[in-house]
Design an enzyme around this catalytic site. Structure first.
Site, short mmCIF file in Angstrom:
data_model
loop_
_atom_site.label_atom_id
_atom_site.label_comp_id
_atom_site.label_asym_id
_atom_site.label_seq_id
_atom_site.Cartn_x
_atom_site.Cartn_y
_atom_site.Cartn_z
N ARG A 1 5.25 1.62 2.44
CA ARG A 1 5.56 3.06 2.40
C ARG A 1 4.53 3.90 1.64
O ARG A 1 4.06 4.92 2.13
CB ARG A 1 6.93 3.29 1.74
CG ARG A 1 8.09 3.07 2.65
CD ARG A 1 9.24 2.48 1.87
NE ARG A 1 8.88 1.13 1.49
CZ ARG A 1 9.06 0.07 2.29
NH1 ARG A 1 9.66 0.20 3.42
NH2 ARG A 1 8.66 -1.14 1.91
N THR A 2 4.24 3.49 0.41
CA THR A 2 3.42 4.35 -0.44
C THR A 2 2.03 4.52 0.17
O THR A 2 1.51 5.63 0.29
CB THR A 2 3.32 3.75 -1.85
OG1 THR A 2 4.64 3.41 -2.29
CG2 THR A 2 2.70 4.73 -2.82
N LYS B 1 -15.42 -10.11 -7.76
CA LYS B 1 -16.65 -10.66 -8.36
C LYS B 1 -16.67 -10.42 -9.87
O LYS B 1 -17.66 -10.69 -10.53
CB LYS B 1 -17.88 -9.97 -7.75
CG LYS B 1 -18.01 -10.09 -6.25
CD LYS B 1 -19.27 -9.34 -5.80
CE LYS B 1 -19.11 -8.77 -4.42
NZ LYS B 1 -20.08 -7.71 -4.13
N ARG C 1 -2.66 1.54 -6.88
CA ARG C 1 -1.52 0.67 -7.22
C ARG C 1 -2.11 -0.60 -7.83
O ARG C 1 -3.02 -1.19 -7.27
CB ARG C 1 -0.67 0.33 -6.00
CG ARG C 1 0.35 -0.77 -6.30
CD ARG C 1 1.34 -0.98 -5.21
NE ARG C 1 2.25 0.15 -5.09
CZ ARG C 1 3.31 0.16 -4.30
NH1 ARG C 1 3.60 -0.90 -3.57
NH2 ARG C 1 4.09 1.21 -4.23
N HIS D 1 6.33 4.71 -11.24
CA HIS D 1 6.00 5.02 -9.85
C HIS D 1 6.38 6.50 -9.66
O HIS D 1 7.37 6.83 -8.99
CB HIS D 1 6.81 4.11 -8.93
CG HIS D 1 6.33 4.05 -7.51
ND1 HIS D 1 5.41 4.93 -6.98
CD2 HIS D 1 6.67 3.20 -6.50
CE1 HIS D 1 5.21 4.62 -5.71
NE2 HIS D 1 5.94 3.57 -5.40
N1 CP Z 1 8.89 2.28 -2.36
C1 CP Z 1 7.68 1.66 -2.33
O1 CP Z 1 6.88 1.76 -3.27
O2 CP Z 1 7.45 0.93 -1.21
P1 CP Z 1 6.09 0.14 -0.92
O3 CP Z 1 5.99 -0.97 -1.95
O4 CP Z 1 6.23 -0.38 0.48
O5 CP Z 1 4.95 1.10 -1.08
#
Ligand code: CP
Length: 306
Positions: free
Chosen positions: A54-55, A84, A105, A133
């Site tokens: 999603r993100t 590396k 991320r 998040h």
């Molecule tokens: N909600 C969420 O962060 O989903 P993903 O891990 O698929 O990005």
């Protein structure tokens, strides 16, 4: 509104959130019309060291719908020069020469903050380990406002892996800014909400209840925010994971205990904690919630790219 790096939920005040939500609502119309070309000279780099559906896809779609461009690597841990031995800081310095915004991320708490410390261009935290998040929490609030009509006075149950879930941590920080909110933290003893969040809520005189029985809170709440027990964060503590998984499952019985106008949310992905039969119930808001991620992330990009 002056928004640059997006690192943690605490940096957002209510006027900033409401402005973002106004922009996100406009983005719904933009997407319905196929998108715009205003950002055709802008480039977003997505740097994901952990898996995502999603993100990452919603950020990348957001940039495409705005007319901008995306540079990415399939798996930053494996296919960037980190493999590396390059440091995160050097990677960010290099991307500063190529991109106008960096979405990151990473598995380590505090990684987005480290990235922002060496970055001229905006850095957006798309999840830092069990830390935060913030863009998920923003889309969660946008969804609540859209579905329930208001955030003030909300009664919300956060359920499942509250110790390791970064979405519930960010959401608790954001909700603490609104009036009259009550949070019910429903978790097994091993996965209780961490003390730093509880302390923040006490300091800001926000009402919360810790509970182990989901049935008890169902008739009270407007939102049931279910979460996945995150196996990947247990390491070799397999016995603990087995003890915690499957404790709270939302199914037809759960629906019977909920208010008719309440909603079920989940940051997704879901495993066994919401059964498929629940998807047909109008209170199942989690797929609408994921869709809202596109609009909120488009709004965020327009604000940080000003
Ligand atoms: N909600 C969420 O962060 O989903 P993903 O891990 O698929 O990005």
């Amino acid at each position: 509104m002056n928004l640059h790096h997006v690192i943690e939920a605490q940096q957002f005040d209510v006027p900033t959130m409401l402005k973002l939500f106004d922009t996100a609502a406009k983005m719904e119309t933009v997407v319905a019309g196929g998108g715009i070309t205003d950002y055709q000279n802008r480039i977003m780099a997505t740097l994901f060291y952990e898996p995502s559906t999603r993100t990452r896809f919603s950020f990348e779609t957001a940039m495409h719908r705005l007319g901008g461009h995306v540079i990415s690597t399939e798996n930053a841990a494996e296919f960037s020069s980190v493999a590396k031995g390059e440091t995160l800081e050097d990677t960010i310095r290099i991307l500063n020469g190529y991109a106008d915004v960096i979405v990151i991320r990473h598995k380590e708490v505090g990684s987005a903050k480290r990235a922002a410390a060496v970055s001229r261009v905006p850095v957006i935290n798309a999840g830092d380990g069990a830390g935060q998040h913030p863009t998920q929490a923003l889309l969660d609030l946008y969804t609540i406002r859209k579905e329930i009509g208001t955030i003030d006075g909300l009664r919300i149950a956060m359920v499942g892996d509250l110790a390791q879930g970064r979405t519930v941590r960010s959401l608790a920080y954001l909700l603490s800014k609104f009036r009259g909110v009550t949070m019910y933290f429903v978790a097994p003893p091993l996965l209780k909400m961490k003390e730093d969040i509880l302390e923040h809520l006490r300091e800001h005189k926000v009402s919360f209840v810790e509970e182990t029985a989901l049935d008890k809170v169902l008739p009270e709440v407007d939102v049931v925010y279910q979460t996945r027990v995150q196996k990947e964060r247990f390491g070799d503590r397999i016995a603990d994971y087995e003890k915690c998984r499957g404790v709270y499952i939302i199914n037809q019985d759960t629906l019977r205990g909920m208010k008719p106008k309440s909603i079920i949310m989940h940051p997704l992905p879901r495993l066994e904690e919401i059964t498929m039969e629940v998807d047909e119930d109008p209170r199942a808001a989690y797929f609408r919630q994921a869709q809202n991620g596109l609009y909120v992330r488009m709004a965020l990009l327009t604000h940080v790219l000003k």
